[in-house]
Scaffold this motif. Structure first.
Motif, PDB file in Angstrom:
ATOM      1  N   VAL A 172       0.848  -1.202   0.000  1.00 11.93           N
ATOM      2  CA  VAL A 172       0.000   0.000   0.000  1.00 11.93           C
ATOM      3  C   VAL A 172       0.884   1.253   0.000  1.00 11.93           C
ATOM      4  O   VAL A 172       1.699   1.425   0.913  1.00 11.93           O
ATOM      5  CB  VAL A 172      -0.932   0.026   1.225  1.00 11.93           C
ATOM      6  N   THR A 174       2.164   4.470   1.037  1.00 12.52           N
ATOM      7  CA  THR A 174       1.925   5.205   2.276  1.00 12.52           C
ATOM      8  C   THR A 174       1.553   6.661   2.027  1.00 12.52           C
ATOM      9  O   THR A 174       0.656   7.203   2.684  1.00 12.52           O
ATOM     10  CB  THR A 174       3.166   5.137   3.181  1.00 12.52           C
ATOM     11  N   TYR A 177      -2.241   6.557   0.750  1.00 14.50           N
ATOM     12  CA  TYR A 177      -3.309   5.974   1.567  1.00 14.50           C
ATOM     13  C   TYR A 177      -3.005   5.956   3.063  1.00 14.50           C
ATOM     14  O   TYR A 177      -3.851   5.554   3.851  1.00 14.50           O
ATOM     15  CB  TYR A 177      -3.601   4.552   1.095  1.00 14.50           C
ATOM     16  N   LEU A 180      -1.875   1.765   8.348  1.00 11.51           N
ATOM     17  CA  LEU A 180      -2.931   0.938   8.917  1.00 11.51           C
ATOM     18  C   LEU A 180      -2.903   1.071  10.434  1.00 11.51           C
ATOM     19  O   LEU A 180      -1.833   1.011  11.053  1.00 11.51           O
ATOM     20  CB  LEU A 180      -2.707  -0.515   8.490  1.00 11.51           C
ATOM     21  N   THR A 229     -14.167   1.703   4.905  1.00 13.54           N
ATOM     22  CA  THR A 229     -13.061   1.488   3.969  1.00 13.54           C
ATOM     23  C   THR A 229     -13.278   0.205   3.180  1.00 13.54           C
ATOM     24  O   THR A 229     -13.969  -0.718   3.615  1.00 13.54           O
ATOM     25  CB  THR A 229     -11.719   1.394   4.704  1.00 13.54           C
ATOM     26  N   SER A 231     -11.025  -2.026   2.502  1.00 16.16           N
ATOM     27  CA  SER A 231     -10.306  -3.130   3.134  1.00 16.16           C
ATOM     28  C   SER A 231     -11.000  -3.645   4.390  1.00 16.16           C
ATOM     29  O   SER A 231     -10.737  -4.763   4.834  1.00 16.16           O
ATOM     30  CB  SER A 231      -8.883  -2.690   3.488  1.00 16.16           C
ATOM     31  N   TRP A 235      -7.593   3.298   8.588  1.00 16.61           N
ATOM     32  CA  TRP A 235      -6.344   3.859   8.080  1.00 16.61           C
ATOM     33  C   TRP A 235      -6.207   5.296   8.551  1.00 16.61           C
ATOM     34  O   TRP A 235      -7.180   5.917   8.981  1.00 16.61           O
ATOM     35  CB  TRP A 235      -6.311   3.805   6.547  1.00 16.61           C
ATOM     36  N   SER A 236      -4.992   5.816   8.408  1.00 14.26           N
ATOM     37  CA  SER A 236      -4.778   7.216   8.774  1.00 14.26           C
ATOM     38  C   SER A 236      -5.416   8.154   7.752  1.00 14.26           C
ATOM     39  O   SER A 236      -5.715   9.301   8.061  1.00 14.26           O
ATOM     40  CB  SER A 236      -3.272   7.511   8.885  1.00 14.26           C
ATOM     41  N   SER A 237      -5.628   7.671   6.527  1.00 16.64           N
ATOM     42  CA  SER A 237      -6.354   8.454   5.527  1.00 16.64           C
ATOM     43  C   SER A 237      -7.845   8.160   5.653  1.00 16.64           C
ATOM     44  O   SER A 237      -8.256   7.230   6.351  1.00 16.64           O
ATOM     45  CB  SER A 237      -5.863   8.111   4.120  1.00 16.64           C
ATOM     46  N   GLY A 240      -8.528   4.863   2.941  1.00 10.02           N
ATOM     47  CA  GLY A 240      -7.579   3.784   2.790  1.00 10.02           C
ATOM     48  C   GLY A 240      -7.482   3.329   1.341  1.00 10.02           C
ATOM     49  O   GLY A 240      -8.057   3.936   0.441  1.00 10.02           O
TER      50      GLY A 240
END
Length: 268
Positions: A172, A174, A177, A180, A229, A231, A235-237, A240
């Motif tokens: 992914v 970083t 996105y 995690l 999300t 997934s 996520w921090s975004s 994600g």
């Protein structure tokens, strides 16, 4: 001598006695005041402030039950491969057909799971006990992913259960996105050898990679779930990555440890 006499005569002049003494210029007073404020703020922060620390360690996304290496129970030549990489198997499912002196034999899965690596190919000659496949133990497609992070043994004691963890996933981007999110679920009681890690992951090369700097302690990280999300994880975004995560994907865990004061006071 001329300059000395001029200086003495100036000091002895009566009208000079009424002039006020200038101790410092206004600019100097401002600099002094700013310095005192900065020193006071630094002193307060040293007593009441705190410093957060981060510990980074390599890991991998997997399922909590780990994997197993499927070995051939017979010696012979592989005539048929009945599964593919990534395929889910039921316990006892046929994986290979091997032609032996006693006839064709079928190599079957020991437990239900997902094929993560196929070693044997059609035409390959296998011996009894040879590795033919790696199978990740999973009960169903909705089994949650976990992260197994291998922390250096001398740093494992600083990681508490419940600590926040940010995982940089290899597959992914970083910058696009983010990372995690997760929390520490459990910490191993002792350091693990390469052989033990191989038994859990079913991958000798990964085990050697995780033990390059000595036997590490396994830290199990629970991934934070999110229904917003693709997934299914946080996520921090905002959203994600627009795809699901695969197990056996390498990741790097950043553990946010408890904050510490910059000065530890020693009581008598």
């Amino acid at each position: 001598m001329q300059f000395r006499q001029q200086a003495l005569s100036k000091l002895q002049s009566p009208e000079e006695l009424d002039l006020p003494v200038r101790y410092a210029r206004p600019q100097g007073l401002l600099v002094l005041a700013v310095t005192l404020v900065v020193m006071a703020a630094a002193g307060v922060w040293a007593v009441t402030g705190s410093v957060s620390s981060t510990l980074r360690a390599p890991g991998i996304l997997t399922h909590g039950q780990g994997s197993y290496v499927l070995q051939s129970p017979v010696t012979g030549q592989v005539t048929s491969v009945l599964v593919e990489d990534g395929e889910r198997l039921a316990a006892g499912a046929a994986v290979l057909k091997v032609r032996t002196e006693q006839g064709d034999r079928v190599v079957r899965a020991i437990a239900a799971g997902r094929v993560t690596a196929l070693v044997a190919r059609i035409g390959t000659v296998v011996t009894t006990g040879a590795d033919v496949a790696t199978v990740e133990r999973v009960d169903g497609s909705d089994d949650p992913l976990l992260a197994m992070v291998y922390v250096p043994a001398d740093s494992a004691a600083t990681v508490p259960v419940g600590a926040k963890v940010d995982l940089t996933v290899q597959s992914v981007p970083t910058q696009q996105y983010g990372v995690l999110r997760g929390h520490v679920k459990a910490i191993g009681r002792s350091a693990q050898s390469a052989q033990k890690i191989t038994g859990f992951l079913g991958d000798k090369e990964l085990a050697e990679q995780f033990t390059q700097e000595g036997p590490p302690v396994a830290v199990l990280v629970r991934l934070d779930r999110s229904s917003a999300t693709k997934s299914g994880y946080a996520w921090s975004s905002a959203g994600g990555p627009p795809f699901a995560l695969d197990s056996m994907t390498l990741a790097t865990g950043a553990f946010h440890l408890a904050e510490q004061r910059p000065i530890d006071w020693l009581l008598p």
